[in-house]
Design an enzyme around this catalytic site. Structure first.
Site, PDB file in Angstrom:
ATOM      1  N   SER A 148       0.845  -1.293   0.063  1.00 43.81           N
ATOM      2  CA  SER A 148      -0.121  -0.111   0.078  1.00 43.81           C
ATOM      3  C   SER A 148       1.054   1.177  -0.117  1.00 43.81           C
ATOM      4  O   SER A 148       1.987   1.193   0.594  1.00 43.81           O
ATOM      5  CB  SER A 148      -0.966  -0.086   1.077  1.00 43.81           C
ATOM      6  OG  SER A 148      -1.587   1.476   1.307  1.00 43.81           O
ATOM      7  N   TYR A 161      -2.079   0.137  10.770  1.00 39.01           N
ATOM      8  CA  TYR A 161      -1.941  -0.112   9.099  1.00 39.01           C
ATOM      9  C   TYR A 161      -1.049   0.442   8.449  1.00 39.01           C
ATOM     10  O   TYR A 161      -0.077  -0.582   7.692  1.00 39.01           O
ATOM     11  CB  TYR A 161      -3.382   0.374   8.525  1.00 39.01           C
ATOM     12  CG  TYR A 161      -3.552   0.072   7.060  1.00 39.01           C
ATOM     13  CD1 TYR A 161      -4.270  -0.957   7.034  1.00 39.01           C
ATOM     14  CD2 TYR A 161      -3.095   0.969   6.217  1.00 39.01           C
ATOM     15  CE1 TYR A 161      -4.479  -1.409   5.508  1.00 39.01           C
ATOM     16  CE2 TYR A 161      -3.372   0.693   4.765  1.00 39.01           C
ATOM     17  CZ  TYR A 161      -4.009  -0.708   4.535  1.00 39.01           C
ATOM     18  OH  TYR A 161      -4.212  -1.041   3.133  1.00 39.01           O
TER      19      TYR A 161
HETATM   20  P1  NAP Z   1     -11.805  -5.245   1.149  1.00 37.20           P
HETATM   21  O1  NAP Z   1     -12.462  -4.694  -0.053  1.00 37.20           O
HETATM   22  O2  NAP Z   1     -12.130  -4.777   2.446  1.00 37.20           O
HETATM   23  O3  NAP Z   1     -11.672  -6.775   0.725  1.00 37.20           O
HETATM   24  C1  NAP Z   1     -10.651  -7.610   1.936  1.00 37.20           C
HETATM   25  C2  NAP Z   1     -10.784  -9.001   1.549  1.00 37.20           C
HETATM   26  O4  NAP Z   1      -9.817  -9.556   2.204  1.00 37.20           O
HETATM   27  C3  NAP Z   1     -11.910  -9.735   1.523  1.00 37.20           C
HETATM   28  O5  NAP Z   1     -12.047 -10.605   0.372  1.00 37.20           O
HETATM   29  C4  NAP Z   1     -11.883 -10.240   2.886  1.00 37.20           C
HETATM   30  O6  NAP Z   1     -12.519 -11.727   3.097  1.00 37.20           O
HETATM   31  C5  NAP Z   1     -10.647 -10.716   2.920  1.00 37.20           C
HETATM   32  N1  NAP Z   1      -9.950 -10.853   4.194  1.00 37.20           N
HETATM   33  C6  NAP Z   1      -9.886  -9.941   5.025  1.00 37.20           C
HETATM   34  N2  NAP Z   1      -9.294 -10.338   6.144  1.00 37.20           N
HETATM   35  C7  NAP Z   1      -8.970 -11.760   6.147  1.00 37.20           C
HETATM   36  C8  NAP Z   1      -8.502 -12.453   6.875  1.00 37.20           C
HETATM   37  N3  NAP Z   1      -8.021 -12.561   8.050  1.00 37.20           N
HETATM   38  N4  NAP Z   1      -8.308 -14.003   6.044  1.00 37.20           N
HETATM   39  C9  NAP Z   1      -8.534 -13.900   4.866  1.00 37.20           C
HETATM   40  N5  NAP Z   1      -9.132 -13.124   4.127  1.00 37.20           N
HETATM   41  C10 NAP Z   1      -9.417 -12.007   4.670  1.00 37.20           C
HETATM   42  O7  NAP Z   1     -10.197  -4.852   0.791  1.00 37.20           O
HETATM   43  P2  NAP Z   1      -9.529  -4.098  -0.579  1.00 37.20           P
HETATM   44  O8  NAP Z   1      -9.573  -2.741  -0.728  1.00 37.20           O
HETATM   45  O9  NAP Z   1      -9.930  -5.086  -1.879  1.00 37.20           O
HETATM   46  O10 NAP Z   1      -7.860  -4.565  -0.100  1.00 37.20           O
HETATM   47  C11 NAP Z   1      -7.277  -5.788  -0.687  1.00 37.20           C
HETATM   48  C12 NAP Z   1      -5.655  -5.415  -0.163  1.00 37.20           C
HETATM   49  O11 NAP Z   1      -5.563  -4.165  -0.652  1.00 37.20           O
HETATM   50  C13 NAP Z   1      -5.321  -5.366   1.216  1.00 37.20           C
HETATM   51  O12 NAP Z   1      -4.287  -5.562   1.611  1.00 37.20           O
HETATM   52  C14 NAP Z   1      -5.564  -3.811   1.430  1.00 37.20           C
HETATM   53  O13 NAP Z   1      -4.746  -3.478   2.654  1.00 37.20           O
HETATM   54  C15 NAP Z   1      -4.738  -3.470   0.127  1.00 37.20           C
HETATM   55  N6  NAP Z   1      -4.821  -1.996  -0.318  1.00 37.20           N
HETATM   56  C16 NAP Z   1      -6.106  -1.468  -0.404  1.00 37.20           C
HETATM   57  C17 NAP Z   1      -6.252  -0.102  -0.928  1.00 37.20           C
HETATM   58  C18 NAP Z   1      -7.662   0.461  -1.228  1.00 37.20           C
HETATM   59  O14 NAP Z   1      -7.540   1.972  -1.538  1.00 37.20           O
HETATM   60  N7  NAP Z   1      -8.795   0.068  -1.310  1.00 37.20           N
HETATM   61  C19 NAP Z   1      -5.168   0.587  -1.050  1.00 37.20           C
HETATM   62  C20 NAP Z   1      -3.909   0.198  -0.844  1.00 37.20           C
HETATM   63  C21 NAP Z   1      -3.837  -1.238  -0.498  1.00 37.20           C
HETATM   64  P3  NAP Z   1     -14.387 -11.455   3.236  1.00 37.20           P
HETATM   65  O15 NAP Z   1     -14.898 -11.019   2.062  1.00 37.20           O
HETATM   66  O16 NAP Z   1     -14.427 -13.005   3.460  1.00 37.20           O
HETATM   67  O17 NAP Z   1     -14.257 -10.808   4.315  1.00 37.20           O
END
Ligand code: NAP
Length: 257
Positions: A148, A161
């Site tokens: 990130s 985070y």
């Molecule tokens: P999201 O929409 O909240 O989705 C999170 C995903 O991770 C879901 O599939 C969730 O499963 C799964 N998950 C959460 N905790 C888990 C655990 N303990 N074990 C297994 N699966 C788990 O998040 P996102 O925005 O797609 O983010 C995905 C990644 O990108 C993360 O690492 C986040 O830090 C990173 N990221 C995101 C952004 C952004 O702007 N969105 C920016 C930089 C980095 P369930 O559906 O079953 O809950």
């Protein structure tokens, strides 16, 4: 070419789903991990199948050792091989708290899911990949960590985070170094502001900041932007590069004057 197999953690929603679909469009089979949202994981599986890949859904909490062991074994049991691990699953703090108020419980939970879990899952999967390489079953598998911009951007209302994602940066370097001798390249894809459930709570604020020019490319990122970057790395077009960080952030990381 034989079907290649990817394990994508947290692929039920958001960026993980985007990665799964982008891989499926190139013919990859995908192991779709999720923690709690089974319906969303099944929807990803249907979309993967529609896009041209085979799919296997596996519930597992990345923060739990027994779950990680079960998850790591799943690709071989179902597909007989593994060519790519994408450490995508991650969580924001349940409540944003000022640095001076952050609790140990929130710190421990975020670290377990975002750093400790991926570290030990990678350790486990790496051993499997080495065995597969030595048995001649796969050639040049790779590992992609989803970091990130928070790895280097201070947000004092979610310090745990930021720390976890800074750790993912070093985790990428460590495994890139250790696994190079086996022909396993390790990369980090570092998203900026991507439209997912994780960012939905701060949508209005980010709408405004992006509109004001926070990022040179003035739009939200989409899960597919990250998915395409992962595919580009996983397809093996960077054979002499490992430990690289690919920013998928609309240029957020650029210093500007
Ligand atoms: P999201 O929409 O909240 O989705 C999170 C995903 O991770 C879901 O599939 C969730 O499963 C799964 N998950 C959460 N905790 C888990 C655990 N303990 N074990 C297994 N699966 C788990 O998040 P996102 O925005 O797609 O983010 C995905 C990644 O990108 C993360 O690492 C986040 O830090 C990173 N990221 C995101 C952004 C952004 O702007 N969105 C920016 C930089 C980095 P369930 O559906 O079953 O809950």
């Amino acid at each position: 070419m034989r079907e290649r197999v990817a394990l994508v953690t947290g692929a039920s929603r958001g960026i993980g789903r985007g990665i799964a679909l982008a891989l499926a469009a190139q013919g990859w089979a995908v192991v779709i991990n999720y923690r709690g949202q089974a319906d969303a994981a099944q929807a990803t599986a249907q979309a993967v199948t529609a896009a041209g890949g085979r799919a296997l859904v596996v519930q597992a909490d990345i923060g739990q050792a027994a779950d990680r062991a079960r998850l790591a074994a799943a690709p071989l049991a179902e597909f007989g091989r593994l060519d790519l691990l994408v450490n995508n699953a991650g969580m924001a703090p349940r409540r944003r708290m000022d640095l001076l108020e952050t609790t140990e419980a929130s710190y421990d939970e975020v670290m377990a899911v975002n750093l400790k879990g991926p570290f030990f899952l990678t350790q486990q999967v790496a051993k499997t990949l080495i065995e597969l390489i030595e048995a001649g079953k796969v050639a040049r598998p790779s590992i992609v960590n989803i970091g990130s911009m928070s790895a280097y951007t201070s947000s004092t209302n979610r310090g745990e985070y930021c720390l976890s994602k800074a750790g993912v940066g070093m985790m990428t370097a460590l495994f890139a170094d250790r696994l190079a001798e086996f022909g396993i390249n390790v990369y980090e894809v570092r998203p900026g502001i991507i439209a997912t459930d994780m960012t939905s709570a701060v949508k209005e604020r980010y709408d405004r900041l992006i509109g004001e020019g926070l990022t040179p490319i003035r739009r939200w990122g989409e899960a597919d932007d990250v998915g395409r970057a992962v595919v580009a790395l996983a397809e093996g077009y960077f054979p002499f590069s490992t430990g690289e960080v690919i920013n998928v952030d609309g240029g957020f990381h650029l210093r500007r004057l």
